[in-house]
Design a protein around this motif. Structure first.
Motif, mmCIF file in Angstrom:
data_model
loop_
_atom_site.group_PDB
_atom_site.id
_atom_site.type_symbol
_atom_site.label_atom_id
_atom_site.label_comp_id
_atom_site.label_asym_id
_atom_site.label_seq_id
_atom_site.Cartn_x
_atom_site.Cartn_y
_atom_site.Cartn_z
ATOM 1 N N ASN A 112 42.429 49.092 37.863
ATOM 2 C CA ASN A 112 41.376 48.325 37.205
ATOM 3 C C ASN A 112 40.038 48.736 37.800
ATOM 4 N N ARG A 113 39.166 49.272 36.950
ATOM 5 C CA ARG A 113 37.787 49.572 37.342
ATOM 6 C C ARG A 113 36.865 48.862 36.363
ATOM 7 N N SER A 114 35.698 48.462 36.821
ATOM 8 C CA SER A 114 34.786 47.723 35.957
ATOM 9 C C SER A 114 33.451 48.437 35.822
ATOM 10 N N PHE A 115 32.729 48.049 34.768
ATOM 11 C CA PHE A 115 31.389 48.571 34.549
ATOM 12 C C PHE A 115 30.558 47.548 33.798
ATOM 13 N N GLN A 116 29.242 47.704 33.913
ATOM 14 C CA GLN A 116 28.301 46.870 33.162
ATOM 15 C C GLN A 116 27.640 47.726 32.090
ATOM 16 N N ASP A 117 27.414 47.132 30.931
ATOM 17 C CA ASP A 117 26.644 47.819 29.905
ATOM 18 C C ASP A 117 25.153 47.645 30.233
ATOM 19 N N PRO A 118 24.248 48.262 29.477
ATOM 20 C CA PRO A 118 22.819 48.132 29.798
ATOM 21 C C PRO A 118 22.285 46.699 29.782
ATOM 22 N N ASP A 119 22.979 45.782 29.107
ATOM 23 C CA ASP A 119 22.549 44.382 29.082
ATOM 24 C C ASP A 119 23.235 43.530 30.141
ATOM 25 N N GLY A 120 24.070 44.144 30.977
ATOM 26 C CA GLY A 120 24.721 43.421 32.066
ATOM 27 C C GLY A 120 26.075 42.835 31.741
ATOM 28 N N HIS A 121 26.568 43.015 30.511
ATOM 29 C CA HIS A 121 27.894 42.520 30.155
ATOM 30 C C HIS A 121 28.949 43.332 30.912
ATOM 31 N N VAL A 122 29.907 42.637 31.528
ATOM 32 C CA VAL A 122 30.900 43.293 32.379
ATOM 33 C C VAL A 122 32.181 43.575 31.605
ATOM 34 N N TRP A 123 32.650 44.803 31.734
ATOM 35 C CA TRP A 123 33.892 45.262 31.124
ATOM 36 C C TRP A 123 34.796 45.803 32.216
ATOM 37 N N GLU A 124 36.092 45.665 32.008
ATOM 38 C CA GLU A 124 37.087 46.274 32.885
ATOM 39 C C GLU A 124 37.886 47.288 32.072
ATOM 40 N N ALA A 125 38.098 48.451 32.650
ATOM 41 C CA ALA A 125 38.998 49.447 32.081
ATOM 42 C C ALA A 125 40.288 49.343 32.887
ATOM 43 N N VAL A 126 41.407 49.095 32.198
ATOM 44 C CA VAL A 126 42.665 48.781 32.880
ATOM 45 C C VAL A 126 43.784 49.677 32.375
ATOM 46 N N TRP A 127 44.555 50.203 33.295
ATOM 47 C CA TRP A 127 45.796 50.913 32.969
ATOM 48 C C TRP A 127 46.911 50.223 33.738
ATOM 49 N N MET A 128 48.059 50.049 33.077
ATOM 50 C CA MET A 128 49.197 49.415 33.735
ATOM 51 C C MET A 128 50.485 50.060 33.266
ATOM 52 N N ASP A 129 51.392 50.270 34.216
ATOM 53 C CA ASP A 129 52.741 50.748 33.928
ATOM 54 C C ASP A 129 53.678 49.562 34.121
ATOM 55 N N PRO A 130 54.084 48.885 33.023
ATOM 56 C CA PRO A 130 54.920 47.692 33.154
ATOM 57 C C PRO A 130 56.230 47.956 33.897
ATOM 58 N N GLN A 131 56.753 49.158 33.809
ATOM 59 C CA GLN A 131 58.014 49.477 34.514
ATOM 60 C C GLN A 131 57.817 49.564 36.014
ATOM 61 N N GLY A 132 56.574 49.761 36.440
ATOM 62 C CA GLY A 132 56.304 49.844 37.858
ATOM 63 C C GLY A 132 55.933 48.524 38.495
ATOM 64 N N MET A 133 55.867 47.473 37.693
ATOM 65 C CA MET A 133 55.493 46.162 38.218
ATOM 66 C C MET A 133 56.559 45.640 39.170
ATOM 67 N N PRO A 134 56.131 45.004 40.241
ATOM 68 C CA PRO A 134 57.107 44.402 41.148
ATOM 69 C C PRO A 134 57.879 43.274 40.460
#
Length: 137
Positions: A112-134
């Protein structure tokens, strides 16, 4: 009918915001775009409506919060791979946003990494491997 989401965001400069969202992977839907709004499409079910402040004011009497100063919402977009997360956040930084505005979270099975757009709205870019979940239990 499949449920869709339309995230509505107030923006100070519509052309700048549109260019930013195109840089992070959205495409413009001209059918719902004019000088007051731009519909940016991430998928068949995820749309972001960028609204000028004047257009925003036609939907609510609440004041527009300054997302650079206060948290309003954090939106997460799933990505197909770890590399896709990195590419989206790096593109955000190069397009006038702020990359990694929150601490990176890497759990091995999830990134999970996050970023702000030019107006300050926060977004997260997320990748998940459900098979790797504990396992829970």
């Amino acid at each position: 009918m499949t449920k869709m989401i339309f995230v509505n965001l107030p923006v100070r400069d519509l052309p700048v915001a549109r260019t930013f969202y195109e840089a992070v992977g959205a495409t413009n839907n001209p059918q719902f775009t004019d000088e007051t709004a731009a519909c940016m499409v991430f998928s068949e079910t995820i749309n972001v409506m960028l609204l000028t402040h004047a257009k925003w004011a036609t939907f609510t009497t609440k004041p527009i919060s300054d997302a650079h100063k206060a948290g309003e919402v954090m939106l997460a977009l799933s990505c197909d791979s770890r590399d896709a997360v990195d590419a989206m956040v790096d593109a955000a930084g190069k397009a006038g946003g702020i990359a990694d505005c929150n601490p990176l979270q890497d759990y091995g099975f999830m990134l999970n990494r996050s970023f702000q757009d030019p107006d300050g709205h926060v977004w997260e870019a997320v990748w998940m491997d459900p098979q790797g979940m504990p396992a829970h239990g």
